[in-house]
Design a protein around this motif. Sequence first.
Motif, PDB file in Angstrom:
ATOM      1  N   ALA A   1       0.837  -1.207   0.000  1.00  0.00           N
ATOM      2  CA  ALA A   1       0.000   0.000   0.000  1.00  0.00           C
ATOM      3  C   ALA A   1       0.870   1.254   0.000  1.00  0.00           C
ATOM      4  N   LEU A   2       1.940   1.254   0.771  1.00  0.00           N
ATOM      5  CA  LEU A   2       2.840   2.407   0.802  1.00  0.00           C
ATOM      6  C   LEU A   2       3.527   2.608  -0.532  1.00  0.00           C
ATOM      7  N   ASP A   3       3.953   1.515  -1.164  1.00  0.00           N
ATOM      8  CA  ASP A   3       4.595   1.620  -2.475  1.00  0.00           C
ATOM      9  C   ASP A   3       3.621   2.180  -3.505  1.00  0.00           C
ATOM     10  N   GLN A   4       2.374   1.769  -3.446  1.00  0.00           N
ATOM     11  CA  GLN A   4       1.373   2.240  -4.398  1.00  0.00           C
ATOM     12  C   GLN A   4       1.058   3.710  -4.166  1.00  0.00           C
ATOM     13  N   GLU A   5       1.071   4.140  -2.915  1.00  0.00           N
ATOM     14  CA  GLU A   5       0.819   5.542  -2.573  1.00  0.00           C
ATOM     15  C   GLU A   5       1.894   6.448  -3.139  1.00  0.00           C
ATOM     16  N   HIS A   6       3.112   5.992  -3.138  1.00  0.00           N
ATOM     17  CA  HIS A   6       4.244   6.828  -3.540  1.00  0.00           C
ATOM     18  C   HIS A   6       4.619   6.683  -5.004  1.00  0.00           C
TER      19      HIS A   6
ATOM     20  N   ASN B   1       1.635   9.000 -10.546  1.00  0.00           N
ATOM     21  CA  ASN B   1       0.633   8.639 -11.555  1.00  0.00           C
ATOM     22  C   ASN B   1       1.138   8.971 -12.940  1.00  0.00           C
TER      23      ASN B   1
END
Length: 146
Positions: free
Chosen positions: A135-140, A143
């Motif tokens: 989840a943290l990797d996806q947040e950072h 886009n």
Amino acid sequence: MGPYKIDEVSKASGLTKRTIRYYEELGLMPPPSRTDGGMRLYTQEHIDRLKQIVNARDILGSSLQEIQAFVAIREELQDYKKAYGQTVDKAEKRRQLEKTRPMIEKQLQMLDEKLEKMTQFRRDIGQIYQRVCIALDQEHTPNEGV
């Protein structure tokens, strides 16, 4: 050495005086001898027993009930050990060893159950950790196309 007063036992075992008396009350250790005035006098065996209890509690995360069962088995094994050492007859020694095997198997089973629970708990926490990292990797991750 000894005998030891409860203050000394408390320092040696890392337990409070109240906890020592409570463990005695539960039968986790044999009652100490007493002076005429009623003061408890402990032996090195008491201190060693308390250290075993602390290890079972802290390292294995055992409940007092589990510790009681573990200590009872250990005491029985000690009795067999004394009898074994005093026995000369080979057939009798073998019978004594055969009596101890189920007790040791019981202790191993208790430890295996603890290990399985700890392994499962470790697995569960590891999965939660992995989900948080993903989840943290996806947040950072920036886009694309924005």
